[in-house]
Design an enzyme around this catalytic site. Sequence first.
Site, PDB file in Angstrom:
ATOM      1  N   LYS A 199      53.562  19.102 -23.040  1.00  0.00           N
ATOM      2  CA  LYS A 199      53.433  19.184 -24.678  1.00  0.00           C
ATOM      3  C   LYS A 199      54.744  18.825 -25.313  1.00  0.00           C
ATOM      4  O   LYS A 199      55.621  19.627 -25.304  1.00  0.00           O
ATOM      5  CB  LYS A 199      52.994  20.583 -24.900  1.00  0.00           C
ATOM      6  CG  LYS A 199      52.559  20.879 -26.451  1.00  0.00           C
ATOM      7  CD  LYS A 199      52.081  22.340 -26.677  1.00  0.00           C
ATOM      8  CE  LYS A 199      51.635  22.595 -28.134  1.00  0.00           C
ATOM      9  NZ  LYS A 199      51.267  24.099 -28.377  1.00  0.00           N
ATOM     10  N   LYS A 211      49.863  16.506 -24.228  1.00  0.00           N
ATOM     11  CA  LYS A 211      49.395  16.504 -25.781  1.00  0.00           C
ATOM     12  C   LYS A 211      50.723  16.162 -26.445  1.00  0.00           C
ATOM     13  O   LYS A 211      52.147  16.325 -26.214  1.00  0.00           O
ATOM     14  CB  LYS A 211      49.214  17.943 -26.019  1.00  0.00           C
ATOM     15  CG  LYS A 211      48.945  18.310 -27.423  1.00  0.00           C
ATOM     16  CD  LYS A 211      48.749  19.868 -27.576  1.00  0.00           C
ATOM     17  CE  LYS A 211      48.645  20.055 -29.132  1.00  0.00           C
ATOM     18  NZ  LYS A 211      48.288  21.662 -29.396  1.00  0.00           N
TER      19      LYS A 211
END
Length: 324
Positions: free
Chosen positions: A196, A249
């Site tokens: 992330k 992400k």
Amino acid sequence: MATFPIKRLRRLRYNPVVRDMVRETQLNKEDLIYPLFVVPGEKIKKEIASMPGVYQMSIDVLVEECKELEQLGLPAVILFGIPEHKDEKGSDAYNPEGIIQRAVRAIKKEVKNLLVITDICLCEYTSHGHCGLLDGEKILNDETVELLAREALTHVQAGADMVAPSDMMDGRVAAIRKILDENGFVEIPIMSYAVKYASGFYGPFRDAAESAPAFGDRRSHQMDVANALEALREAETDIEEGADIIMVKPAGAYLDIIWRVKEKFGMPTAAYQVSGEYSMIKAAGKNGWLDEQRVMLESLIAIKRAGADMILTYFAKDIARLLK
């Protein structure tokens, strides 16, 4: 090897039926996970200004939404909660009667064929908007991990089918796996936000989840956008700790990372087409700068082509309707 004029690659492009037959990447509604935002109250369906077509919903409205998603054939949702009250410790995140815990119970009671995934983090629940407990302006890793594990357990006890830790604290996958196993939930999978990035694409989400940090940023725990080898180390660590699915992400600006993670580990791999990616396409489409539907499909196919097995996207409902 044959060359022109014997080799004519366009032969497989002239006929639309042939084009479909030789298509290498298929996008199916079964690949999609739909993010949903749940808030306290009743009969609430409030559109998020920076995310047209996406809403904050009270539990009663959320259940009806999930019934529609089930009818459309979407396989799964992921829930984000906005509590009525926030505090420095994010107490509602691990409260058995918290907003997500109640939402999960309501959905599972009424909707039988929809996988319910819950996001595991504290940022929506803390008064300061950061992803963990603070010592001054420093985020405490180990103390935060303990609360994240408690949060995951209460979600699963409420009926969640899968948990997805998004905080990026070190050791949280192992802690969640341990507490779930110790409480008899050995069959519950963990979808880890393994990679992330500290991205600028999250802005509209923070409007939706009301989780903007009160000071500073999240670069002390989310990844530097310039790093790729570190992504492999993060993914490997989460796999070793017991993650069943690993996530990258955002998606669109990190197709190379999706590819490298999938090629390196061969694990079930998810990618999150985040709020900023969604909102840019919606805004450009509204202004007539591009064909929204065509770009929506192209962006999702690119993510799938890069190696994602499943995609979290705010376009999931639109795609399900289109494919139906």
